[in-house]
Design an enzyme around this catalytic site. Structure first.
Site: not given
Ligand code: PGA
Length: 234
Positions: A8-10, A88, A90, A158, A164, A196, A217-218
């Site tokens: 997930n590149w966000k 998600h 976010e 999640e 994150g 994470s 993610g990151g």
């Protein structure tokens, strides 16, 4: 069952050039892997990235019309996109998504034939109050309300406090939540972990916690690190 590893590149990266470079590096590294690897970039990069499975990070539940700024499931399907992340945390936190709107999006995505990565997870506060299972149950039951065929649904556990933060969920706690989620889906439903994930911790979720994959993610923004994560699931 194939493991599902999604990146997930966000809202990253900032240019088409960087997106292409990252995508190409990942594509090259996953040629011979057994897992299903899905890249979820921002929508505007979806049409130029080719040759590997793609997912969107969100959809709107209507097919077309006067909905400024939105993108429909039909448009994504037409582009050849296979997956969509729905619910998600976010989006729930910053864009007002509720279990009800998540449910509408899930129904539309299924109708159109997109595969779904349906995110659920408790906040730090809910966890402290001992409400994790109650929250998971509510999110799953309301998100999947009146959904009869869940074959195209993959669930991502999640925990919000783990996203994150570098504070990834322990294998034991993840296993407990995955086992709990399993009660509401089919035995063959793919349940993945996100929060994470790094190459140091990724393998344990699959080998010890019973996850059928990962939502990254990151760490998915670094091709080398993401490929290490993919390989840890082999
Ligand atoms: P993270 O994000 O790996 O950066 O914690 C996971 C996610 O939000 O899907």
């Amino acid at each position: 069952m194939k493991n599902l590893i999604a990146g997930n590149w966000k809202m990253n990266p900032n240019s088409k050039k960087e997106a292409q470079e990252l995508f190409d590096a990942v594509k090259k590294g996953i040629k011979d892997v057994a897992s299903e690897v899905v890249i979820c970039p921002p929508d505007l990069f979806l049409s130029s990235l080719k040759g590997s499975a793609l997912g969107a990070q969100n959809i709107f539940w209507e097919e077309k019309g006067a909905f400024t700024g939105e993108i429909s499931a039909v448009m994504l399907k037409d582009l050849g996109v296979e997956y969509v992340i729905i619910g998600h945390s976010e989006r729930r936190k910053y864009f007002g998504e509720t279990d009800e709107t998540v449910n509408k999006k899930i129904k539309k995505a299924l109708e159109v034939g997109l595969k779904i990565i349906f995110c659920v997870g408790e906040t730090a506060e809910e966890r402290e109050q001992g409400e994790t299972q109650e929250v998971l149950q509510r999110q799953i039951q309301q998100g999947l309300k009146d959904v009869v065929d869940i074959d195209n649904i993959n669930v991502a556990y999640e925990p919000v406090w783990a996203i994150g933060t570098g504070n990834n969920c322990s294998v034991e706690e993840t296993k407990e939540s995955i086992d709990f989620i399993r009660k509401f889906v089919k035995p063959e439903t793919i349940i993945i972990y996100g929060g994470s994930v790094k190459s140091e911790n990724s393998g344990a979720y699959i080998k010890q916690a019973g996850a059928n994959g990962l939502l990254v993610g990151g760490a998915s923004l670094d091709a080398e690190e993401f490929l290490k994560i993919v390989k840890s699931a082999e």
